[in-house]
Design a protein around this motif. Structure first.
Motif, short mmCIF file in Angstrom:
data_model
loop_
_atom_site.label_atom_id
_atom_site.label_comp_id
_atom_site.label_asym_id
_atom_site.label_seq_id
_atom_site.Cartn_x
_atom_site.Cartn_y
_atom_site.Cartn_z
N ASP A 149 26.14 -65.03 -57.35
CA ASP A 149 25.99 -65.01 -58.93
C ASP A 149 27.10 -64.22 -59.25
O ASP A 149 27.21 -63.10 -58.53
CB ASP A 149 24.69 -65.18 -59.22
N ASP B 286 26.27 -59.21 -60.52
CA ASP B 286 26.01 -58.83 -62.04
C ASP B 286 25.09 -57.69 -62.09
O ASP B 286 24.25 -57.47 -61.37
CB ASP B 286 25.44 -60.17 -62.63
N SER C 107 23.19 -67.98 -63.69
CA SER C 107 22.23 -67.74 -62.80
C SER C 107 21.31 -68.58 -62.39
O SER C 107 20.69 -68.97 -61.59
CB SER C 107 21.29 -66.15 -63.40
N SER D 232 20.25 -60.31 -62.44
CA SER D 232 19.36 -61.36 -62.99
C SER D 232 18.78 -62.37 -61.67
O SER D 232 17.58 -62.37 -61.34
CB SER D 232 19.75 -62.71 -63.84
MG LIG Z 1 23.36 -64.37 -65.04
#
Ligand SMILES: [Mg+2]
Ligand SMILES: Nc1ncnc2c1ncn2[C@@H]1O[C@H](COP(=O)(O)OP(=O)(O)OP(=O)(O)O)[C@@H](O)[C@H]1O
Length: 208
Positions: A81, A39, A16, A43
């Protein structure tokens, strides 16, 4: 459009951190940047919400972990990400959708071992075998002058993978995670980080 995947199945390896910094660098350079977060921890998504509105715009790219949605048409840089543990079908699927894969690896023996299977899996994936995607390693929280860096290089030699650059350990990356403001948003720190990030930024914009 350039599509960049940031991946490493090891949790906390720096995915991230790399994803948001790359997004902000390209945004500062007038690219239309979309940042997607596969994810469940979200994040990058939360980071984007915390980002002050006056800074260079990074757009949210809506990717659920169930289906992969292509980035919007006006996108020039798409950054994805990914969660810890990404492997198998989902990994194969996203590899078909990107041009470059950036893998942050910390020089810790545990982290390196945890990454071995991932590199084997990458090497056996059709998109990589057919050279449709490029893989680049970033040594995370490591200084190139150290023994730890040498160990990381030796470990990676077996996979024939290039170390594109190393990013050193800095409190400022922790602050960036909290504030939505990266080291690239701050003019004062821009030059200082440039030499570490430059090889990665250049590699990402090179055509295969
Ligand atoms: Mg992460
Ligand atoms: N170069 C660095 N210097 C100092 N701290 C760092 C550095 N890179 C990452 N960190 C910190 O390490 C922690 C883990 O980094 P990050 O969240 O980017 O990893 P991740 O791979 O995305 O983790 P996860 O697998 O849980 O998604 C964060 O608190 C981050 O701020």
């Amino acid at each position: 459009m350039r599509r960049i995947l940031v991946a490493n199945p090891k949790g906390g390896s720096g995915k991230s951190t790399l994803a948001v910094h790359l997004a902000s660098w390209f945004a500062r350079n007038d690219e239309i940047v979309y940042l997607g977060d596969m994810d469940r921890q979200l994040s990058s998504r939360y980071w984007l919400e915390a980002r002050p509105a006056h800074l260079a715009t990074i757009r949210h790219w809506d990717v659920s972990d169930e289906a992969f949605t292509a980035p919007p048409k006006n996108c020039s840089i798409a950054i994805l990400d990914t969660p810890a543990g990404l492997h198998g079908k989902r990994l194969k699927h996203v590899l078909n959708e990107v041009d470059k894969v950036v893998v942050p690896v910390s020089p810790s023996r545990f982290d390196m071992l945890a990454t071995s299977d991932f590199f084997e899996e990458l090497a056996n994936t059709k998109a990589v075998r057919k050279e449709r995607v490029d893989i680049g390693i970033v040594g995370m929280r490591v200084d190139q002058r150290t023994h730890a860096y040498q160990q990381l290089r030796e470990f990676l030699e077996q996979f024939d993978l290039p170390v594109i650059t190393c990013i050193s350990q800095s409190q400022r990356y922790l602050q960036a995670a909290d504030t939505g403001i990266t080291l690239f948003d701050n003019d004062a720190s821009h030059t200082a980080v440039d030499s570490q990030w430059r090889p990665l930024l250049d590699w990402l914009v090179t055509r295969q």
